[in-house]
Design a protein around this motif. Structure first.
Motif, PDB file in Angstrom:
ATOM      1  N   THR A  29      -0.564  12.428  12.777  1.00  0.00           N
ATOM      2  CA  THR A  29      -0.775  10.980  12.833  1.00  0.00           C
ATOM      3  C   THR A  29      -0.771  10.430  11.416  1.00  0.00           C
ATOM      4  N   VAL A  30      -0.089   9.309  11.211  1.00  0.00           N
ATOM      5  CA  VAL A  30      -0.133   8.633   9.915  1.00  0.00           C
ATOM      6  C   VAL A  30      -1.497   7.964   9.791  1.00  0.00           C
ATOM      7  N   THR A  31      -2.240   8.316   8.745  1.00  0.00           N
ATOM      8  CA  THR A  31      -3.557   7.719   8.517  1.00  0.00           C
ATOM      9  C   THR A  31      -3.527   6.698   7.390  1.00  0.00           C
ATOM     10  N   THR A  32      -2.569   6.833   6.473  1.00  0.00           N
ATOM     11  CA  THR A  32      -2.418   5.892   5.368  1.00  0.00           C
ATOM     12  C   THR A  32      -0.940   5.721   5.076  1.00  0.00           C
ATOM     13  N   ASP A  33      -0.509   4.490   4.943  1.00  0.00           N
ATOM     14  CA  ASP A  33       0.867   4.182   4.538  1.00  0.00           C
ATOM     15  C   ASP A  33       0.803   2.868   3.778  1.00  0.00           C
ATOM     16  N   MET A  34       0.846   2.951   2.442  1.00  0.00           N
ATOM     17  CA  MET A  34       0.708   1.760   1.616  1.00  0.00           C
ATOM     18  C   MET A  34       1.594   1.882   0.385  1.00  0.00           C
ATOM     19  N   PRO A  35       1.873   0.750  -0.273  1.00  0.00           N
ATOM     20  CA  PRO A  35       2.700   0.803  -1.484  1.00  0.00           C
ATOM     21  C   PRO A  35       2.068   1.695  -2.543  1.00  0.00           C
ATOM     22  N   TYR A  36       2.942   2.399  -3.276  1.00  0.00           N
ATOM     23  CA  TYR A  36       2.518   3.286  -4.359  1.00  0.00           C
ATOM     24  C   TYR A  36       3.620   3.219  -5.414  1.00  0.00           C
ATOM     25  N   GLY A  37       3.478   2.285  -6.347  1.00  0.00           N
ATOM     26  CA  GLY A  37       4.551   2.034  -7.305  1.00  0.00           C
ATOM     27  C   GLY A  37       5.768   1.524  -6.565  1.00  0.00           C
ATOM     28  N   ASP A  38       6.920   2.124  -6.820  1.00  0.00           N
ATOM     29  CA  ASP A  38       8.153   1.729  -6.125  1.00  0.00           C
ATOM     30  C   ASP A  38       8.302   2.412  -4.775  1.00  0.00           C
ATOM     31  N   ASP A  39       7.397   3.305  -4.450  1.00  0.00           N
ATOM     32  CA  ASP A  39       7.486   4.067  -3.207  1.00  0.00           C
ATOM     33  C   ASP A  39       6.265   3.796  -2.328  1.00  0.00           C
ATOM     34  N   ARG A  40       5.864   4.789  -1.552  1.00  0.00           N
ATOM     35  CA  ARG A  40       4.733   4.637  -0.647  1.00  0.00           C
ATOM     36  C   ARG A  40       3.770   5.807  -0.821  1.00  0.00           C
ATOM     37  N   TRP A  41       2.488   5.548  -0.532  1.00  0.00           N
ATOM     38  CA  TRP A  41       1.483   6.605  -0.434  1.00  0.00           C
ATOM     39  C   TRP A  41       1.275   6.826   1.053  1.00  0.00           C
ATOM     40  N   ILE A  42       1.691   7.986   1.529  1.00  0.00           N
ATOM     41  CA  ILE A  42       1.638   8.266   2.968  1.00  0.00           C
ATOM     42  C   ILE A  42       0.811   9.525   3.188  1.00  0.00           C
ATOM     43  N   GLU A  43      -0.200   9.412   4.048  1.00  0.00           N
ATOM     44  CA  GLU A  43      -1.001  10.561   4.444  1.00  0.00           C
ATOM     45  C   GLU A  43      -0.817  10.768   5.938  1.00  0.00           C
ATOM     46  N   VAL A  44      -0.609  12.024   6.328  1.00  0.00           N
ATOM     47  CA  VAL A  44      -0.531  12.384   7.743  1.00  0.00           C
ATOM     48  C   VAL A  44      -1.583  13.451   8.013  1.00  0.00           C
ATOM     49  N   GLU A  45      -2.166  13.368   9.209  1.00  0.00           N
ATOM     50  CA  GLU A  45      -3.270  14.258   9.577  1.00  0.00           C
ATOM     51  C   GLU A  45      -2.878  15.091  10.787  1.00  0.00           C
ATOM     52  N   PRO A  46      -3.222  16.383  10.782  1.00  0.00           N
ATOM     53  CA  PRO A  46      -2.910  17.226  11.940  1.00  0.00           C
ATOM     54  C   PRO A  46      -3.673  16.775  13.183  1.00  0.00           C
TER      55      PRO A  46
END
Length: 122
Positions: A29-46
């Motif tokens: 499951t995606v728990t975090t998806d936010m801008p991170y510089g020119d890209d994204r900070w994405i966290e996924v959890e089992p």
């Protein structure tokens, strides 16, 4: 002093492809998806919680990772044979099928970026 692992960073070439793999094929499951510089900070959890994977865009100037070798991230399942069958049905490619080794059950799978991971049995 109790410690635990909260995140493991995985450098990827295509963040959306990585999200699609980890959510669509692995059931995370995606728990975090936010801008991170020119890209994204994405966290996924089992599915059962635990340490999250951080899917960070790799810098093209960084050295390429060693190919053909598993990353030393070990995922564990209660029943490795059943989990292997479910993941294969979802389109996950296994480099090494589940095998019983002297230390326990082991398999190796690849994500859609080409990274390899171990799968063990609790």
């Amino acid at each position: 002093m109790p410690l635990s692992v909260s995140q493991v960073t995985l450098y990827v070439d295509d963040q959306q492809r990585a999200v699609d793999f980890w959510t669509g094929k692995m059931g995370f499951t995606v728990t975090t998806d936010m801008p991170y510089g020119d890209d994204r900070w994405i966290e996924v959890e089992p599915p059962d919680g635990g340490a999250r994977l951080v899917l960070i865009k790799a810098d093209p100037d960084w050295p390429a990772p060693v190919t053909g070798m598993p990353h030393y991230v070990l995922f564990q399942a209660d029943d490795i044979v059943r989990t292997h069958e479910e993941l294969v049905a979802r389109g996950v490619e296994f480099v090494h099928e589940p095998q019983h080794q002297p230390w326990g059950w082991s398999a190796v799978f690849k994500d859609d970026e080409g990274h390899q991971f171990h799968l063990g049995q609790r």
